[in-house]
Structure formats: C-alpha cells, structure tokens
Design an enzyme around this catalytic site. Structure first.
Site, PDB file in Angstrom:
ATOM      1  N   HIS A 223      28.651 -82.045  -5.264  1.00  0.00           N
ATOM      2  CA  HIS A 223      28.300 -83.140  -3.899  1.00  0.00           C
ATOM      3  C   HIS A 223      27.404 -84.082  -4.084  1.00  0.00           C
ATOM      4  CE1 HIS A 223      26.397 -82.645  -0.115  1.00  0.00           C
ATOM      5  NE2 HIS A 223      27.587 -82.681  -0.328  1.00  0.00           N
ATOM      6  N   LYS A 225      25.957 -87.837  -5.874  1.00  0.00           N
ATOM      7  CA  LYS A 225      25.822 -89.577  -4.728  1.00  0.00           C
ATOM      8  C   LYS A 225      25.853 -89.504  -5.600  1.00  0.00           C
ATOM      9  CE  LYS A 225      27.612 -87.017  -0.633  1.00  0.00           C
ATOM     10  NZ  LYS A 225      27.147 -85.882  -0.657  1.00  0.00           N
ATOM     11  N   ASP A 230      23.347-100.925 -14.891  1.00  0.00           N
ATOM     12  CA  ASP A 230      22.887-101.305 -16.134  1.00  0.00           C
ATOM     13  C   ASP A 230      21.195-100.313 -16.617  1.00  0.00           C
ATOM     14  OD1 ASP A 230      24.909-103.293 -16.717  1.00  0.00           O
ATOM     15  OD2 ASP A 230      23.993-104.398 -15.613  1.00  0.00           O
ATOM     16  N   HIS A 397      22.788 -86.608   9.303  1.00  0.00           N
ATOM     17  CA  HIS A 397      23.464 -86.231   7.831  1.00  0.00           C
ATOM     18  C   HIS A 397      22.611 -86.190   6.768  1.00  0.00           C
ATOM     19  CE1 HIS A 397      26.435 -86.756   4.213  1.00  0.00           C
ATOM     20  NE2 HIS A 397      26.945 -85.206   5.003  1.00  0.00           N
ATOM     21  N   LYS A 399      19.012 -85.778   4.501  1.00  0.00           N
ATOM     22  CA  LYS A 399      18.896 -84.230   3.623  1.00  0.00           C
ATOM     23  C   LYS A 399      17.704 -84.841   2.966  1.00  0.00           C
ATOM     24  CE  LYS A 399      23.116 -84.422   2.428  1.00  0.00           C
ATOM     25  NZ  LYS A 399      23.511 -83.739   3.761  1.00  0.00           N
ATOM     26  N   ASP A 404       3.697 -82.536   3.184  1.00  0.00           N
ATOM     27  CA  ASP A 404       2.071 -83.135   3.514  1.00  0.00           C
ATOM     28  C   ASP A 404       1.931 -85.055   3.257  1.00  0.00           C
ATOM     29  OD1 ASP A 404       0.940 -80.409   3.308  1.00  0.00           O
ATOM     30  OD2 ASP A 404       0.909 -80.234   0.841  1.00  0.00           O
TER      31      ASP A 404
END
Length: 479
Positions: A223, A225, A230, A397, A399, A404
């Site tokens: 899952h 991404k 470079d 969508h 995450k 704090d």
C-alpha cells in the site's frame, strides 16, 4: 429423498475435512484469540461458506511467506551494506538527536529500527494538483535514477501522464524503476506496462509467491506510495495515480488528500524501503543514490516502514506509541476507522488524560462495508470522549497524525487492521514546530469543513442501520 451421488458425498466430506484442517491452521496462525476463534467456529460448522473466504482473507501466514520475506529483507540489507552507500549516517548519534528533541516518543526508534536523522526539509503538498505537479516536475528534472512505487495506477489521463514522463526520462538515459501492486492495480492493462518496458523502464508488479491458492490471496498488499529522484528529493503520502485523486470523479469529488516532499538524509531509509520491495520481486537491488553531505539545520525525520513480515506489529504499535506520547493534542485523519483494542484503548486513555483527541473521517463511503463498520466504531469513540468529525465537501483520504506542537506523521497507513497487520505501509514522522504548525493550520481548515458527531447521533441511528453496522464489524479483521 433420493440419495446424493457418491461424488457429492465425497465432495461434502472433502470440504468438511478441509474446514477442520483450516480451523487448526487458524488456531495456530491467526494473531488474535478473537480472530482465531471466529475463523475456527465458522470453518468447522460452515465450511462450505467460510473456506473460500478464509483462503482469500484469513491465512495470516501462508507458504512460508513471512519467513521468505524476512530472509529477502536480510539479504537485501547485506547487499546494501556491502555498497557502503551511506557511510556518513551515524545511526546511533541520529537516534540520540531524535530522543533529545522529542523524549516523548521513547520507543519509536527501537520499534521501527530505522534512524531518526537531522538536516531534512519537508514541504506539505495539499491535494492532487499540488502533489502531482511537484512529482512530475521532479521526475522531468531527473539526471540519474527515478524510483516510483504506487498501490494503484490507472490507465487514465494522469496515469498516462506518469507513463509518458517516465518514458521520456528513460529514453534520456535515466534509470527508471516502477513498482505497482498487482491487486491494487488489477485493472491496469498489459499494454500500459509493455509500453513502459519497450521504452527501457524497469517495471514490476508486487505480488505474493505463485501458486494456485495464492492466486486468491489478497492479504500482504503493498500500500506504499514512494517516489525518489536522484536521491535528492522524495515524496510520500496518500495519493495513488488516478483521476479520482485529482478530484475529477463524482460522487467522491472533490478528493481530499495529503502528500509531502522530502529532501535530506531521511531519503536513505525511504529508498531502502523501496529497495526491500523491489528486491522481493526481482532479487536485485535498484540503484540507490544520495549526496555526500547536507546543509546543517533542517528538521528531524524518521521513516516508519511497516509490514506483515515485521517481528512486531509495528504499525499498530506506532499508533499506540504516538497516542500515548500526546500531552496536549492528538489529531488523526484517516478514511477508515477500525481500530484494534490497543489503539482504541490508547485513544480512550488519552481523552481521559485531558488530551484533545480528534479523529477526522469522510462523510461519503468509497467502500460501503468499511464505512458502516467505521461509523459504528466512531459512535462508540464519541461515547468515550473522543471527538469525531466527518469531512463534508468530498471524500477524505489523507493519513495524517499531529502530536502536540512539534510532531507529525504523514504517509499511507490507515487506522484499520489491514494497515496494522496485512499491508506494507510507510509513514514519515517529523519533529519540527514550524512544520507541525503548518499541518495544524491545514487540519483546522479541514475541521472547519466538517460536522462533529454527538451522542445524539447514536440515538438517532435506526435499528436496522445499527444491525447492518454490527454485521459489517464482524468483517473488521479483513477490512
């Protein structure tokens, strides 16, 4: 009643025996007692109904996958160490720096076994247009190596834009590595891949080992991404490659998501995370690059890579540690809210300590069963003093975790069992007050566009809907 043909009798016996054997396997391999008991009862008493779902969803360890993956990771690490490609990173010193800067997260370095390093620069990328503009720009400027990994790639305008950009760089002599998940990108046509390969792009599908049963296995999905160019600039977050991630597809549009751009020595771990997955598929290392030095200053970063082959339940423990460390605020955004008992208890205890605990969820479903289960958990969280918000403009969508005034984590992990135990995920944690302030301002805008759940919402839910949510909750271990 006429007797059943002998072959049907044999089939019934075979299925029943298979159900008993699968139940024994579940008792031995399923991590939680509740999950093992649920599978065992269903497999023994309802094998015709439960056997195929168990083969698809329930087999925690199959065909030595976990052992093989760990062995591959160790082999990859040995090869990377022989390259001595990042000798200037003193991991022990880096861990001390991270601990000194944020003593609240005492267990994080030991939990993730990845260094927390200084001298990084991180930029917040809000939504798809800003994210893909930055990613495509970085790839077009690549001189040596491009590493690209996504869970989902669609053959649509944004997918073809990625394809054309990678082809152009490969034809210019740049080494290009592309990894996509075989299940997440199941609709990607072969012609898309063949065009890339014909142009010199090294492209592979992440999948489990071959075998008749494994064809039906949808656990252990990748899952993550990740994009690294470079060894100088990298990207991680929630976006996959598709028009919906630009907010162009109703009824979920506008799509709300978050990515980050990273520069600095944290890219060493981000590249090694990609390298582990690439090595698993090809048994070869991709080309890894980093500058010889970095400017002083910048923020502390730690790449938190998690997966089902970990010695510990790293992803779940990551969230538990983050929640327990919060003294004033813990804000979490996730499209899927199906916490396990440890995470749910940590959230409840944080609320009891007086911490400002907020969870931001979508108000529109992309998967109805997941949404129903999430809603039930959300209503229970409200009863325990946790503030739950539902984002109104479109599908949410992203995450994101904010702790704090100084700690953030952004990446691919959701607050559900699939991310905790079944998927390979990556989060990038930062320790920096200025960047945390930027994330806080972004989330405050999101909260202003959301409606907060109240105890009255639970009272107003009709009985048939609650029954549906409870049924959906039964599938929470595989959602």
């Amino acid at each position: 009643m006429p007797a059943l043909p002998i072959d049907l009798h044999l089939l019934a016996i075979l299925v029943e025996v298979s159900g008993v054997l699968a139940a024994i396997h579940a008792v031995i391999t399923v991590r939680t007692a509740q999950g093992a008991m649920a599978w065992a009862i269903a497999l023994v008493f309802m094998p015709f109904i439960s056997l195929l779902p168990y083969l698809v969803f329930g087999r925690r360890r199959f065909d030595g996958y976990v052992k093989a993956r760990r062995q591959a990771n160790e082999e990859m690490a040995r090869l990377a160490a022989e390259l001595n490609w990042r000798p200037w990173i003193a991991e022990a010193l880096a861990a001390q720096q991270c601990s000194a800067a944020n003593r609240k997260l005492k267990a994080m370095t030991a939990l993730t076994r990845t260094p927390c390093v200084a001298s990084n620069k991180v930029k917040l990328l809000v939504d798809g247009t800003e994210t893909f503009t930055a990613i495509f720009k970085a790839i077009r400027e690549a001189r040596q190596v491009v590493l690209v990994q996504f869970f989902i790639i669609h053959d649509d305008p944004i997918g073809r834009a990625l394809q054309n950009t990678l082809i152009e760089r490969a034809q210019a002599g740049v080494e290009v590595f592309l990894l996509y998940d075989a299940i997440g990108s199941h609709a990607l046509p072969r012609s898309y891949v063949m065009k890339l390969r014909a142009a010199g792009v090294q492209v592979k599908a992440f999948s489990n080992r071959r075998g008749l049963i494994n064809r039906f296995q949808v656990n252990f999905r990748n899952h993550r991404k990740i994009v690294v160019v470079d060894g100088e600039v990298g990207f991680a977050g929630g976006h996959n490659v598709g028009e919906e991630y630009l907010g162009h597809k109703p009824p979920l549009a506008p799509w709300r998501d978050t990515h980050i751009e990273v520069r600095g020595p944290a890219l060493a771990t981000l590249q090694e995370t990609f390298a582990q997955d690439w090595f698993w598929v090809t048994r070869k290392l991709p080309t890894l690059l980093l500058p010889e030095s970095y400017e002083d200053g910048g923020m502390l970063c730690q790449v938190v890579a998690t997966g089902p082959a970990d010695d510990r339940e790293t992803c779940s423990l990551f969230f538990v540690e983050a929640i327990h460390s919060a003294q004033h605020r813990i804000w979490i955004t996730t499209p899927y809210f199906i916490p396990d008992e440890a995470v749910a208890a940590a959230l409840q205890l944080a609320a009891l300590r007086g911490v400002d605990v907020r969870i931001l969820l979508p108000s529109r479903p992309d998967h109805k069963v997941v949404y129903a289960a999430s809603y039930l958990y959300a209503l229970r969280a409200v009863e325990n003093g946790i503030r739950i918000f539902r984002y109104q403009p479109g599908f949410m969508h992203q995450k994101v975790v904010l702790i704090d005034e100084d700690v953030t984590a952004i990446g691919s992990a959701n607050l559900d069992n699939r991310s905790f135990r079944l998927n390979f995920e990556v989060m990038v944690m930062t320790v920096d007050m200025q960047f945390a302030w930027e994330v806080r301002k972004m989330l405050e805008v999101d909260f202003s566009r959301s409606l907060e759940l109240t105890p009255e919402d639970n009272v107003n839910v009709r009985r048939w809907r609650k029954a549906g949510m409870r049924i959906a909750r039964l599938f929470s271990p595989v959602l």
